[in-house]
Design an enzyme around this catalytic site. Structure first.
Site: not given
Length: 231
Positions: A37, A50, A110, A112
């Site tokens: 992340k 997350d 991943e 945002a």
């Protein structure tokens, strides 16, 4: 596919749950998985973000890495600037992903919000990191009205940057979908110019982790390691 970037057509559409499903399916097949992340926003120090959620659902054998955390729920560039913190640049994202890829079979990055959310004052985006990595970008889309437009725009932005898109996953499908959501299952591949590779039911993230892992493969098609059969 050692590195797969997971981007959305917007925010709050199920990217984290989709990332967890991808990780769970890969782990079940015997692969080592890491989740990266680059920028976590809107979460205070010490609060679960997350990455925590992915590990909770997919299992603690997954490696999790968060590069930066900004307290306000804003675009990473804005959140970093308001917090007086350094932004997360695409070169740092690519370097971290490459290091993880050297030790894992699959790295899930991943993003945002949507694909073109700004990460720094120069306007760098998740797409820039994907380009540095030469990594495909999986698009997570919403189910209902308006998703065809945002999916088409995201796919067009990917093509304009020479980035590949293996397909689209619906991040949160209502248990009783309306007419638009039902029709979108057939129309999303046309809008994206890429196949529909998964449909994750709404509320999947609230399942007990053992149930989530048992069901994850049924939400994803064989291209993503699952066993979902197209509707």
């Amino acid at each position: 596919m050692p590195v797969l970037v997971v981007s959305g057509t917007g925010t709050e559409i199920g990217k984290t749950v989709v990332t967890a499903a991808l990780a769970a399916v890969a782990v079940a097949s015997g692969r080592s998985v890491a989740v990266l992340k680059p920028a976590q926003t809107g979460v205070a120090p010490g609060e679960p973000g997350d990455v925590f959620e992915v590990l909770r659902l997919a299992g603690e054998t997954v490696t999790g890495l968060e590069l930066a955390r900004f307290p306000e729920p804003l675009a990473p560039d804005t959140a970093a600037r308001r917090a007086g913190m350094a932004p997360v640049r695409p070169e740092r994202i690519a370097e971290a992903a490459e290091k993880l890829a050297a030790e894992h079979d699959l790295v899930l990055v991943e993003g945002a919000g949507g694909l073109l959310v700004r990460y720094d004052e120069k306007g760098a985006t998740l797409a820039d990191a994907a380009r540095l990595l030469a990594a495909p970008v999986l698009v997570v889309a919403s189910a209902g009205l308006g998703t065809l437009n945002t999916t088409a725009l995201t796919s067009e932005a990917l093509r304009a940057r020479g980035l590949s898109c293996p397909g689209v996953v619906v991040g949160s499908m209502p248990a009783e979908p309306d007419l638009a959501a039902r029709c979108n299952l057939g129309d999303l591949p046309v809008a994206a110019g890429a196949p529909l590779l998964g449909v994750v039911p709404a509320g999947a993230g609230a399942l007990a982790p053992v149930d989530f892992r048992a069901r994850a493969a049924s939400w994803l098609t064989a291209e993503l390691g699952g066993n979902r059969v197209a509707d």
